[in-house]
Design a protein around this motif. Sequence first.
Motif, PDB file in Angstrom:
ATOM      1  N   GLY A  77      -4.259  15.461  -7.211  1.00 20.80           N
ATOM      2  CA  GLY A  77      -4.090  16.355  -8.278  1.00 20.80           C
ATOM      3  C   GLY A  77      -2.683  16.974  -8.847  1.00 20.80           C
ATOM      4  O   GLY A  77      -2.751  17.451  -9.766  1.00 20.80           O
ATOM      5  N   ALA A  78      -1.737  15.926  -8.589  1.00 19.48           N
ATOM      6  CA  ALA A  78      -0.695  15.951  -9.126  1.00 19.48           C
ATOM      7  C   ALA A  78      -0.449  15.097 -10.292  1.00 19.48           C
ATOM      8  O   ALA A  78      -1.002  14.043 -10.415  1.00 19.48           O
ATOM      9  CB  ALA A  78       0.266  15.908  -8.050  1.00 19.48           C
ATOM     10  N   TYR A  79       0.421  15.560 -11.137  1.00 21.65           N
ATOM     11  CA  TYR A  79       0.833  14.437 -12.130  1.00 21.65           C
ATOM     12  C   TYR A  79       2.052  13.770 -12.144  1.00 21.65           C
ATOM     13  O   TYR A  79       2.987  14.484 -11.387  1.00 21.65           O
ATOM     14  CB  TYR A  79       0.762  15.205 -13.761  1.00 21.65           C
ATOM     15  N   GLY A  80       2.593  12.698 -12.588  1.00 20.90           N
ATOM     16  CA  GLY A  80       3.817  12.416 -12.485  1.00 20.90           C
ATOM     17  C   GLY A  80       3.995  11.286 -11.213  1.00 20.90           C
ATOM     18  O   GLY A  80       5.001  10.629 -11.107  1.00 20.90           O
ATOM     19  N   PHE A  81       3.120  11.569 -10.362  1.00 17.70           N
ATOM     20  CA  PHE A  81       3.271  10.485  -9.295  1.00 17.70           C
ATOM     21  C   PHE A  81       3.323   9.033  -9.489  1.00 17.70           C
ATOM     22  O   PHE A  81       4.361   8.377  -9.116  1.00 17.70           O
ATOM     23  CB  PHE A  81       2.402  10.875  -8.146  1.00 17.70           C
ATOM     24  N   LEU A  82       2.474   8.596 -10.248  1.00 24.39           N
ATOM     25  CA  LEU A  82       2.360   6.946 -10.510  1.00 24.39           C
ATOM     26  C   LEU A  82       3.569   6.727 -11.541  1.00 24.39           C
ATOM     27  O   LEU A  82       4.123   5.722 -11.380  1.00 24.39           O
ATOM     28  CB  LEU A  82       1.118   6.594 -11.402  1.00 24.39           C
ATOM     29  N   ALA A  83       4.185   7.786 -12.415  1.00 16.65           N
ATOM     30  CA  ALA A  83       5.094   7.425 -13.033  1.00 16.65           C
ATOM     31  C   ALA A  83       6.434   7.275 -12.050  1.00 16.65           C
ATOM     32  O   ALA A  83       7.055   6.334 -12.238  1.00 16.65           O
ATOM     33  CB  ALA A  83       5.571   8.811 -13.859  1.00 16.65           C
ATOM     34  N   ARG A  84       6.725   8.169 -11.335  1.00 15.23           N
ATOM     35  CA  ARG A  84       7.838   8.047 -10.130  1.00 15.23           C
ATOM     36  C   ARG A  84       7.792   6.725  -9.491  1.00 15.23           C
ATOM     37  O   ARG A  84       8.500   5.713  -9.332  1.00 15.23           O
ATOM     38  CB  ARG A  84       7.733   9.251  -9.291  1.00 15.23           C
ATOM     39  N   HIS A 115       0.850  -1.199   0.074  1.00 18.89           N
ATOM     40  CA  HIS A 115       0.016  -0.014   0.046  1.00 18.89           C
ATOM     41  C   HIS A 115       0.926   1.201   0.055  1.00 18.89           C
ATOM     42  O   HIS A 115       1.924   1.303   0.810  1.00 18.89           O
ATOM     43  CB  HIS A 115      -0.916   0.045   1.283  1.00 18.89           C
ATOM     44  N   VAL A 116       0.583   2.247  -0.733  1.00 20.70           N
ATOM     45  CA  VAL A 116       1.383   3.393  -1.311  1.00 20.70           C
ATOM     46  C   VAL A 116       0.513   4.462  -0.871  1.00 20.70           C
ATOM     47  O   VAL A 116      -0.235   4.716  -1.463  1.00 20.70           O
ATOM     48  CB  VAL A 116       2.062   3.629  -2.403  1.00 20.70           C
ATOM     49  N   ASN A 117       0.869   5.514   0.348  1.00 20.24           N
ATOM     50  CA  ASN A 117       0.050   6.404   0.391  1.00 20.24           C
ATOM     51  C   ASN A 117       0.763   7.893   0.200  1.00 20.24           C
ATOM     52  O   ASN A 117       1.734   7.974   0.631  1.00 20.24           O
ATOM     53  CB  ASN A 117      -0.269   6.087   1.941  1.00 20.24           C
ATOM     54  N   SER A 118       0.156   8.829  -0.429  1.00 22.58           N
ATOM     55  CA  SER A 118       0.854   9.937  -0.301  1.00 22.58           C
ATOM     56  C   SER A 118      -0.293  11.137  -0.810  1.00 22.58           C
ATOM     57  O   SER A 118      -1.016  11.170  -1.709  1.00 22.58           O
ATOM     58  CB  SER A 118       1.787  10.009  -1.743  1.00 22.58           C
ATOM     59  N   LYS A 119       0.048  12.076   0.125  1.00 22.64           N
ATOM     60  CA  LYS A 119      -1.067  13.504  -0.129  1.00 22.64           C
ATOM     61  C   LYS A 119      -0.742  14.247  -1.287  1.00 22.64           C
ATOM     62  O   LYS A 119      -1.234  14.575  -1.884  1.00 22.64           O
ATOM     63  CB  LYS A 119      -0.633  14.333   1.383  1.00 22.64           C
ATOM     64  N   ARG A 120       0.569  14.001  -1.492  1.00 16.24           N
ATOM     65  CA  ARG A 120       0.975  14.551  -2.907  1.00 16.24           C
ATOM     66  C   ARG A 120       0.334  14.189  -4.120  1.00 16.24           C
ATOM     67  O   ARG A 120       0.673  14.992  -5.096  1.00 16.24           O
ATOM     68  CB  ARG A 120       2.650  14.575  -3.059  1.00 16.24           C
ATOM     69  N   MET A 121      -0.024  13.047  -4.234  1.00 17.39           N
ATOM     70  CA  MET A 121      -0.645  12.563  -5.469  1.00 17.39           C
ATOM     71  C   MET A 121      -1.716  13.428  -5.748  1.00 17.39           C
ATOM     72  O   MET A 121      -2.354  13.411  -6.760  1.00 17.39           O
ATOM     73  CB  MET A 121      -1.301  11.209  -5.086  1.00 17.39           C
TER      74      MET A 121
END
Length: 430
Positions: free
Chosen positions: A315-322, A307-313
């Motif tokens: 509305g952000a783009y590129g998170f899944l890519a990273r 499980h990966v959790n990130s508030k930065r996700m």
Amino acid sequence: MIVMKFGGTSVGGADEIRNVAEIVKSNLVRKPVVVVSAVKKITDRLIELANLAKEGNGNEVFSAIKNVHHGILEELRLEKNLLDNDFNELQKAVKSVNGKMPDAKTLDLFQSFGERMSSKIVAAQLSKSGMEAQAFNAFDLGLITTSDFGNAEPLEEAFSNLDNRIKKMKFIPVITGFIGKTREGEITTLGRGGSDYTAGIVGAAINASEIQIWTDVDGIMSADPKIIENARTLTQVSFAEASEIAYFGAKVLHPKTIIPAMEKNIPVRVLNTFNPKGNGTLILNEVEKTKQTVKAITSKRNITLIHVNSKRMLGAYGFLARLFDVFYKYKQSVDVVSTSEVSVSMTTDNSKNVEDIASDLKGIADVKISKNKAVICVVGEGMRNTPGVSGRTFSVLGKNKINIEMISQGASEINITFVVDGKDAENAVK
Ligand code: ASP
Ligand code: MG
């Protein structure tokens, strides 16, 4: 032409190999091209041998491997010296390990002897039964691969090489499954259980009219018969259904087998060498419509859930890519994925790299790893456009107090996949 692939149990001993010869004989009109696995359990033993060779004490395992093959040769009354070359070469490989930890390349070399020997035995038995046959190492027919030892992939040119070589033959080739060679001439393997994949590759290369996978069960089943008593053999499944079932379930078929077949639309049939009159399971591009919505329920254990959790996700783009970049870095394949706006859940079928992955991700997200989970997969083409299947599935689980830790449905809409705790796996399938 058809490809007939025989697995380890199907060539497990003298009687079995005689039986294989009969089965091939009864298909002569269809111009068989034979692909074989190593004799049952030999691949495991060869890996053991490589590891023991490091400590200089592989003698016992070496003799055991030799005895199994000699026993078969003797019982079949085949040439005693048929495999002497292979034994000598294997002995050389043992010597060359010389205190070193065997790496993936060395392990592939060791494992290759299983198929190199079984192909010679099967070819000799076919000849003895009155057929014209000859054994071949797949790499001598042009099966060149990438240099991903332990998990190699065929290179594009392998297909035309195989086609050119096999088409010219006036006899039955008996080809090693599982192994190939790099362009530089180093032996590779296609991954455990990879002889099926070889059958798929050869079948696609020669544009076979059918690829037959001869194994020790009647075909692909609706569920694991060890869990579900009245599990049935499926008559027909689509390529899409078969890929889901093969990956998440029974080890009847190596999941990669059908990829080359699918590309050329070649039917694949799974058959039982111990019940050769059965119809087996036919895998096709399009299958006859049945009333059945769900065809099979499979389970796969020892799954790691991340499980990966990130508030930065948000509305952000590129998170899944990273995120997936980290998995790429560790060559870790991800099987089931499900995502919300701020979290992603994923499964992998080994936990080799998960600690490293988690630590790489620390900078961008909170990671939670849980081991010993199970993936349950409900599969069927009929589920597409049929409302209510997931409702029924999950309410049954709820009634049985089985907690679901993740849910996913692929784009093809032919499966509902979910994760439960390992201890609940059997009950969930039931
Ligand atoms: N002999 C290899 C293995 O045991 C390949 C195969 O049987 O398909 O993994
Ligand atoms: Mg096998």
